[in-house]
Motif scaffolding. Structure first.
Motif: not given
Length: 334
Positions: A217-222, A236-250
């Motif tokens: 990503g690019d650290f942005k919400f989108e 892709i079957k996933i049960t968890s995700i780590w986003a490298q900043n909060d905006m991408m996680a949101i």
């Protein structure tokens, strides 16, 4: 009337290089200098000496240069740096580079020509072109957040490798094995370090992170939205995700909700930075804390030590991240 830009075009150099030749602010190689001087003579260019005189007066000013002025991470930097320098009687000049290396170079050069008392900056990316400029100036400079190993400039940074370890360890402690990662731009060293720590701890525990489970990503919400769309379209079957900043996680949280995928019921989600929004969303976001206030305090202190000729920190100061557990992660449901 010819401008500095006209001189730069004829000499085949950047405007900032012309400025360095005119102001003798930073050494320029002999051949380049001769080309610039020839172009100046050809155009009969005359610098604005009044403006130059005004620029050379500092008056207790520290420059802060950030890649994105409206991004919450850098809003935090701006707030804490300004708070610190005002307490010590300085004023702030703020530069927003908009992730543009050329704009970054021009603004840094402008700060040097103004003879500011110090410069605190977070680079655009590894492609930043100001490394040599900053090493040659006598103005105190501190790099925060984004750094390169080869630099010999004081820097205040996070242990980003450890951040990846913390995120991976938390998800594994909840028995997750199908884990994805939304990274920041991988042309920024700290993003690669975060991913390296994340992949290392997973690998040490027998969990692979295939390329399809990584979205750059690019650290942005989108970016968070696009990442979820990509994961879903690829099946892709996933049960968890780590986003490298909060905006991408949101952003990821929004898209998951849109697709009726529950967080944390179906997918656990971690962010990073602990921005104010991370606690405001529902569910509140488990995240990795980056100590912005301490980072900025130390950066300003290094500048002040230079100014007051006190003991100077020439090496890198590395601060440790920590994990704050909220509502967006839970043990894997069997």
């Amino acid at each position: 009337m010819p401008s500095m830009k006209d001189v730069a075009q004829i000499a085949g150099v950047s405007v900032s290089t012309v400025s360095r030749v005119i102001n003798n602010s930073i050494p320029v190689d002999k051949r380049t200098r001769l080309r610039v001087e020839k172009a100046i003579r050809k155009l009969h260019y005359k610098p604005n000496l009044l403006a130059k005189g005004l620029r050379m007066r500092s008056g207790g000013i520290i420059g802060l240069v950030v890649p994105e002025i409206i991004h919450q991470t850098f809003v935090n930097f701006i707030h804490y740096v300004e708070e610190q320098i005002v307490d010590h009687g300085f004023d702030l000049i703020l530069g927003n580079t908009n992730e543009d290396p050329e704009k970054e170079e021009r603004f840094i050069d402008s700060l040097i020509r103004r003879n500011v008392d110090g410069i605190i900056f977070s680079r655009v990316s590894d492609q930043s072109r100001v490394f040599k400029i900053l090493e040659k100036t006598n103005i105190p400079v501190v790099v925060v957040d984004r750094f390169l190993e080869k630099e010999h400039i004081p820097s205040i940074v996070l242990n980003n490798y450890k951040a990846g370890i913390l995120a991976g360890s938390h998800l594994m402690s909840l028995d997750h094995k199908n884990i994805a990662c939304i990274t920041g731009p991988l042309n920024i060293a700290l993003c690669r370090e975060r991913l390296k720590g994340f992949k290392t701890i997973l690998s040490e525990n027998g969990i692979l992170l295939p390329s399809g489970f990584i979205y750059e990503g690019d650290f942005k919400f989108e970016s968070g939205i696009y990442a979820i769309k990509k994961f879903l379209s690829d099946g892709i079957k996933i049960t968890s995700i780590w986003a490298q900043n909060d905006m991408m996680a949101i952003g990821a949280l929004k898209e998951l909700n849109k697709n009726h995928i529950r967080v944390p019921g179906d997918i656990s989600l971690i962010g990073m930075d602990n921005i104010s929004s991370s606690e405001m969303v529902t569910p509140s976001l488990t995240t990795i804390i980056q100590p912005f206030q301490e980072m900025c305090q130390k950066a300003v202190q290094v500048i002040l030590n230079h100014i007051h000729k006190k003991e100077i920190t020439l090496n890198r100061i590395v601060l440790e991240p920590s994990l704050i557990i909220r509502e967006s992660t839970r043990p894997l449901k069997r």
